[in-house]
Design an enzyme around this catalytic site. Structure first.
Site, PDB file in Angstrom:
ATOM      1  N   HIS A   1       0.705  -0.940   0.128  1.00 44.59           N
ATOM      2  CA  HIS A   1       0.086  -0.099  -0.429  1.00 44.59           C
ATOM      3  C   HIS A   1       0.645   1.121   0.040  1.00 44.59           C
ATOM      4  O   HIS A   1       0.385   2.113   0.565  1.00 44.59           O
ATOM      5  CB  HIS A   1      -1.094   0.230   1.367  1.00 44.59           C
ATOM      6  CG  HIS A   1      -2.035  -0.578   1.276  1.00 44.59           C
ATOM      7  ND1 HIS A   1      -3.136  -0.789   0.897  1.00 44.59           N
ATOM      8  CD2 HIS A   1      -2.276  -1.851   1.698  1.00 44.59           C
ATOM      9  CE1 HIS A   1      -3.793  -2.120   1.047  1.00 44.59           C
ATOM     10  NE2 HIS A   1      -3.078  -3.018   1.429  1.00 44.59           N
TER      11      HIS A   1
ATOM     12  N   ASN B   1     -10.126  -2.595   2.735  1.00 49.29           N
ATOM     13  CA  ASN B   1     -10.784  -2.971   1.128  1.00 49.29           C
ATOM     14  C   ASN B   1     -11.203  -2.727  -0.053  1.00 49.29           C
ATOM     15  O   ASN B   1     -12.008  -3.053   0.555  1.00 49.29           O
ATOM     16  CB  ASN B   1      -8.812  -3.970   0.469  1.00 49.29           C
ATOM     17  CG  ASN B   1      -7.940  -4.509   1.004  1.00 49.29           C
ATOM     18  OD1 ASN B   1      -7.247  -3.571   1.433  1.00 49.29           O
ATOM     19  ND2 ASN B   1      -7.703  -5.197   1.070  1.00 49.29           N
TER      20      ASN B   1
ATOM     21  N   HIS C   1      -4.349   0.823  11.962  1.00 51.18           N
ATOM     22  CA  HIS C   1      -3.560  -0.037  12.037  1.00 51.18           C
ATOM     23  C   HIS C   1      -5.642  -1.186  13.350  1.00 51.18           C
ATOM     24  O   HIS C   1      -6.154  -0.157  13.896  1.00 51.18           O
ATOM     25  CB  HIS C   1      -3.067   0.249  13.810  1.00 51.18           C
ATOM     26  CG  HIS C   1      -2.738  -0.892  14.753  1.00 51.18           C
ATOM     27  ND1 HIS C   1      -3.324  -2.247  14.110  1.00 51.18           N
ATOM     28  CD2 HIS C   1      -1.957  -0.625  16.036  1.00 51.18           C
ATOM     29  CE1 HIS C   1      -2.663  -3.105  15.715  1.00 51.18           C
ATOM     30  NE2 HIS C   1      -2.418  -2.395  16.635  1.00 51.18           N
TER      31      HIS C   1
ATOM     32  N   TYR D   1       1.172  -3.709  12.251  1.00 48.15           N
ATOM     33  CA  TYR D   1       0.841  -2.915  12.192  1.00 48.15           C
ATOM     34  C   TYR D   1       1.575  -2.268  13.268  1.00 48.15           C
ATOM     35  O   TYR D   1       2.118  -0.719  12.283  1.00 48.15           O
ATOM     36  CB  TYR D   1      -0.786  -2.291  11.874  1.00 48.15           C
ATOM     37  CG  TYR D   1      -1.351  -2.996  10.046  1.00 48.15           C
ATOM     38  CD1 TYR D   1      -1.529  -4.107  10.511  1.00 48.15           C
ATOM     39  CD2 TYR D   1      -1.901  -1.869   9.577  1.00 48.15           C
ATOM     40  CE1 TYR D   1      -2.440  -4.260   9.309  1.00 48.15           C
ATOM     41  CE2 TYR D   1      -2.269  -2.513   8.425  1.00 48.15           C
ATOM     42  CZ  TYR D   1      -2.720  -3.898   8.515  1.00 48.15           C
ATOM     43  OH  TYR D   1      -3.200  -4.488   7.562  1.00 48.15           O
TER      44      TYR D   1
END
Ligand code: HDE
Length: 692
Positions: free
Chosen positions: A79, A152, A343, A366
């Site tokens: 990403h 997503n 996160h 994360y």
């Protein structure tokens, strides 16, 4: 919502007010060093004589250069390329029956949000329109702390257990021996991974569908993917899946267009988002939830913990609970978009986790990744990451600590500070984990209920229209066609054989492989119409039309059309041979926005060729103009033309008879009626029946 309706005040803790303390404009200011010392000269390093060596003593040069040397930070491992905006979220009605999360109770409260959209595979400088999953990460700055919904635009994932994530990512990143290809899965290692890890079958069907080439960040859905839990005040929990539904509907590019855009305008998606917000066309998404009672956990033919499975909407309806509006661009991309740290473990009371093994692994990853990317454990103090509510604990020191902690106590329990900062019980807003009963052997295994890899891949395929199916066949043919290993190609075709024999056979022919060795083993008759994009909302708003015109264009027709387009929320731009002004048939002038050289049909949703003999004759001489028309038509877009403009369509080989979505203004006195027909054709977005 338009810009003028924007209500500036969110609440007293507005994120914007907090960010304002950190914003710095430099206009009209004296140049200083980072220590605030005024600098008298910034063109020349300090030297021993005009032709002599630079001196060590030049602290200004060294500070400036040191800072520059460290301007880049490691990009996100996945990403990396993203773009973000601020906005707010409002719930439609109190959700107390399902969750105690405070930001989901009061419809009058506007919770500030920050949303970062991204591609997954490419580097930070890669193209926006590549075939890829899109990240859709939302940070809600709630009164109870930050809540991150890190989702997503595809509702399932490639793998079922987080331990396989490094393998998946290694397979789709550029191959290590030559670092090729950039931002693309069309290569051997990715497809080798897929064919040998068939839990990915459902996800690759989505990734090869039109969902992976969105028209705009403003026109794609978002999904939390995992199953989470809602917990209410009484402690009752329900499994929940999150959905974002774009108000403008779900729309995509066509593959040829996506590839061309990656070259013509690699910033296509970020520009689209930025400009929409600047124009006051604020992107909006409704938040939806699907809920399953804990008692019904085992009532379905999929495991609710399996992230490669959707909950079909027809079976478990999506309850729409609120709306998010993005109404403010960032002030500085690095400080905000790049430094934001999401996160999935940032939750608030009322939202909890499930045991989805993919989610469980993300809960570790994360924070860990930010330590390298943002250089230490204090990234939560960066302006974009700070909650809008106060935060207090005994964590201290580390790289780049910004808080100046008062006092001698930094431990729990203590008496010197009356045991503050003190844990709060749930009744005072303290987060208590849902007390799920657990038992079992310590194993490295996957549940048998995760072993069905194909039924929902088949469900997805069955739910597609013929056009969408053809796009999927074409996408597989492209990607597998780029794979060099014959063996890997065959393995993929064999895998596809488990999904659909026709699909596998078509891809096999295209890549010169054998038809699948095994025949399909599962029969799935179910379909989910919600999965097809052809059932989406279609609106004219924010569509873009290119008007091809030159001197002598039909002024009345073009100005009336532009007026009507504007009323429908459609933007029009004039494309001509040269920049400057062009003169219409009544002498009136129009400014040209782009030339045939600097523009392209792929940047627009539709095309109109202005009438007026002189204008059309002039454009017909330019092969770029003919190509413009031909390309727009071949990408199934609405094509309109003033009466004489039809000659340019003819030059591009477009037959006016039986070409859906082609509107020629036959009668100059009927511009309003003709324009409406053209606008209807634009709303349709693509005229797929041109394929037949
Ligand atoms: Fe991520 N993912 N991910 N992911 N992910 C990251 O975090 C990871 C997964 C998603 O705009 C990283 O800060 C693991 C699913 C988004 O800043 C990293 C696994 C979903 C973003 C990471 C997954 C996502 C990330 C890289 C498998 C959809 C961008 C930089 C268990 C539900 C957020 C970073 C932004 C980013 C790990 C799978 C969404 C390395 C281990 C499934 C939208 O921590």
């Amino acid at each position: 919502m338009k810009k003028d309706e924007k209500n500036q005040s969110v609440n007293e803790n507005s994120k914007d007010q907090q960010l304002e303390q950190f914003r710095s404009g430099h206009d009209g200011e004296a140049l200083t060093t980072n220590q605030g010392l005024r600098v008298s000269e910034d063109e020349h390093s300090l030297k021993a004589g005009v032709r002599g060596p630079t001196l060590m003593e030049d602290f200004h040069f060294r500070e400036k250069m040191t800072h520059f040397d460290h301007e880049r930070i490691p990009e996100r491992v996945v990403h990396a390329r993203g773009y973000a905006a601020h906005g707010h979220f409002q719930v439609y009605e109190p959700m107390a029956e399902y969750t105690k999360a405070k930001f989901l109770q009061d419809p009058s409260v506007k919770t500030p949000v920050f949303v970062r959209f991204s591609t997954v595979a490419g580097s930070r400088g890669s193209g926006d329109t590549v075939r890829d999953v899109r990240g859709f990460a939302t940070k809600f700055y709630t009164e109870e702390g930050n809540y991150d919904l890190v989702g997503n635009n595809i509702p399932v994932f490639f793998i079922q257990d987080a331990i396989k994530f490094p393998d998946l990512v290694h397979s789709f990143k550029p191959e290590p021996h030559n670092e090729i290809p950039q931002a693309s899965t069309a290569h051997d290692t990715f497809w080798d991974f897929i064919a040998n890890n068939t839990e990915s079958a459902h996800m690759v069907m989505w990734a090869m569908s039109d969902r992976a080439i969105p028209r705009s960040y403003r026109m794609m859905e978002g999904f939390g993917v995992h199953t989470f839990r809602f917990v209410n005040e009484q402690g009752k929990a329900r499994f929940v899946k999150f959905h974002w539904k774009p108000v403008l509907g779900v729309h995509s590019l066509v593959w040829d267009e996506a590839q061309k855009l990656a070259g013509k305008d690699p910033d296509f998606h970020r520009k689209d988002l930025y400009e929409a917000i600047e124009m006051g066309d604020y992107p909006e998404y409704e938040l939806g939830v699907q809920m399953i009672d804990e008692d019904d956990e085992f009532k379905f033919d999929f495991d609710v913990l399996d992230p490669t499975k959707i909950w079909p909407e027809e079976m478990i309806p999506v309850k729409i609970i609120g709306k998010m509006t993005l109404d403010q661009n960032v002030t500085n991309v690095f400080a905000e978009t790049e430094q934001v740290a999401f996160h999935p473990g940032h939750v608030v009371p009322g939202i909890d986790f499930s045991n989805d093994p993919l989610l469980q692994g993300r809960l570790f990853s994360y924070t860990d990744t930010q330590l390298t990317r943002l250089g230490g454990p204090n990234f939560h103090e960066l302006p974009i990451n700070r909650p809008v509510c106060p935060f207090h604990n005994n964590q201290r020191d580390g790289m780049h600590r910004m808080t100046i902690d008062r006092g001698q106590v930094s431990y729990h329990k203590n008496s010197l500070q009356s045991n503050y900062p003190k844990p709060a019980p749930a009744s005072e807003g303290g987060y208590e984990h849902y007390q799920e009963k657990m038992e079992g052997k310590k194993v490295r295994e996957r549940s048998d209920s995760f072993k069905d890899h194909y039924s929902q891949a088949i469900l997805f395929w069955n739910s597609m229209t013929e056009v969408e199916k053809q796009h999927i066949i074409d996408a597989f043919s492209f990607e597998i066609g780029k794979v060099k290993s014959k063996d890997v190609q065959q393995q993929v075709v064999d895998m596809l054989g488990n999904i659909d024999t026709f699909l596998a056979a078509q891809v096999a022919v295209s890549v010169g492989a054998k038809k699948p060795a095994n025949s399909k083993t599962m029969e799935v008759t179910l379909t989910s119409p919600a999965l097809s994009q052809l059932n989406t909302v279609k609106l004219p708003n924010t569509r873009k039309v290119a008007i091809l015109a030159d001197n002598g264009f039909n002024t009345a027709e073009v100005t009336d059309l532009m007026e009507l387009l504007k009323k429908s929320g459609i933007t029009a731009e004039i494309i001509s041979k040269n920049l400057g002004m062009i003169q219409g048939d009544d002498g009136k002038e129009l400014e040209v926005n782009h030339t045939l050289l600097t523009s392209s049909s792929v940047l627009y949703d539709a095309l109109f060729v202005a009438g007026g003999q002189q204008s059309v004759d002039s454009l017909k001489q330019k092969k770029e103009a003919v190509y413009f028309v031909d390309e727009a038509f071949s990408h199934f877009k609405a094509v309109g033309a003033g009466k004489e403009g039809s000659a340019l369509l003819a030059a591009a080989g477009i037959s006016l008879e039986g070409s859906p979505g082609v509107v020629v203004f036959e009668n100059s006195n009927e511009v309003t009626a003709e324009s409406q027909k053209f606008i209807d054709a634009i709303i349709e977005h693509r005229h797929w029946n041109r394929m037949m």
